[in-house]
Design a protein around this motif. Structure first.
Motif, short mmCIF file in Angstrom:
data_model
loop_
_atom_site.label_atom_id
_atom_site.label_comp_id
_atom_site.label_asym_id
_atom_site.label_seq_id
_atom_site.Cartn_x
_atom_site.Cartn_y
_atom_site.Cartn_z
N GLU A 258 0.70 -1.20 -0.03
CA GLU A 258 -0.17 0.00 0.10
C GLU A 258 0.80 1.25 0.01
N TYR A 262 0.90 3.93 -2.78
CA TYR A 262 0.77 5.56 -2.48
C TYR A 262 2.06 6.43 -3.11
N LYS A 319 -7.30 2.73 -6.39
CA LYS A 319 -7.67 3.64 -5.46
C LYS A 319 -6.98 5.09 -5.28
N TRP A 321 -5.07 7.75 -3.89
CA TRP A 321 -4.18 8.05 -2.50
C TRP A 321 -3.89 9.56 -2.51
#
Length: 328
Positions: A258, A262, A319, A321
């Motif tokens: 993650e 990011y 997603k 970030w």
């Protein structure tokens, strides 16, 4: 250590004319948010889109210089080294055969072919490695390994050598770790130019063979293909040459997926450039290291490459970030 700054300097002279002297960029916003000065050596602007062109070109130039030029070259790689050897072989007028696992990035496979190399795909990395060993036995054929070779290491070290001659008073240099060639070369370059500059490696937690090797004091090999988006760090094990240099590092960080995602998003945004996940993960190591420091620091990050295929890009941007601002 066997290699020195002089070896890196000689490599730099050999490869001039074959590679780009890439820029060093900064982000005013990032520096304001973190309270430190971060410099990025942009090897994504290098020939073939990655630092690997340096090591491949230096090795072939060294072979020519020492009267050892072969009639053909072979290499094994899951990505950027494959393109680099294909590119370098073309520059030296040599046929190249590159052995790659079939899970390699489709973009990198196609790019390797486009540079004129023959590409041989295999189901696993182990089969790939066995095939290149057999091919290297052919007469007048030279095997350029992806990292475990002194001239490959010296070539990779020229990226840090250039940057450290451009940016003064660097407190620490960060580089990603796959097989350890870039990190070894970075260490040699830094020691040759600035004994006070720390050199720190960063690796995906999901492919942490180097970190395990450092903890146990002996080379550890991954049991299977690692599940990481950092395809440039999917090496099964570091080499005996690179491991000697990795043991002399000032620090080493393992990064979860993650955080890797990011920083890929944020660095792509802040630097207005295409950044590989393997490159971006180094920034998480920087963030963690800075939390333990006193006073404003000057940090150099080697952005190792910018070759990202469509499936990886899709996963990286599933997603958002960018709504979470970088902070220590």
């Amino acid at each position: 250590m066997g290699l020195s700054g002089k070896d890196i300097e000689q490599a730099k002279s050999r490869i001039e004319g074959f590679i780009n002297q890439t820029p060093v960029l900064t982000s005013t916003l990032l520096n304001q948010w973190l309270g430190h000065d971060i410099f990025f050596k942009m090897e994504n602007f290098q020939k073939i889109g990655a630092f690997k062109a340096r090591g491949a070109c230096n090795t072939l130039a060294w072979l020519q210089e020492t009267g050892q030029q072969p009639k053909s070259v072979v290499a094994n790689s899951s990505g950027n080294h494959a393109q680099a050897v294909a590119y370098a072989a073309g520059k030296f007028g040599l046929p190249a055969t590159i052995f790659m696992p079939d899970y390699s990035s489709k973009v990198k496979i196609q790019a390797t072919r486009s540079y004129g190399a023959e590409v041989v795909l295999s189901e696993t990395r182990d089969i790939t490695d066995e095939k290149v060993r057999e091919a290297a036995k052919e007469k007048d054929t030279y095997w350029i390994p992806p990292y475990n070779h002194e001239q490959v290491i010296c070539g990779q070290g020229t990226a840090a050598w250039e940057a450290l001659n451009e940016v003064e008073n660097v407190n620490a240099v960060f580089a990603p770790c796959g097989g350890g060639g870039l990190l070894s070369g970075t260490l040699i370059a830094a020691r040759g130019l600035s004994s006070k500059t720390q050199v720190i490696g960063v690796e995906p937690l999901n492919a942490n063979d180097a970190a395990e090797s450092l903890r146990k004091g002996a080379i550890q090999r991954l049991s299977g293909v690692p599940d990481t988006l950092a395809d440039g760090a999917m090496t099964m094990a570091v080499g005996n040459i690179t491991f000697e240099y990795l043991q002399k590092l000032d620090g080493f960080f393992e990064v979860e997926e993650e955080y890797l995602i990011y920083w890929t998003q944020w660095l792509s945004h802040l630097l207005k450039s295409r950044i590989e996940p393997t490159s971006a993960m180094a920034m998480e190591g920087v963030r963690r290291w800075l939390r333990e420091q006193n006073g404003r620091q000057r940090v150099l990050v080697i952005v190792s490459g910018g070759n990202v295929d469509q499936p990886t890009t899709k996963k990286l941007w599933e997603k958002d970030w960018l709504s979470l601002l970088p902070k220590l």
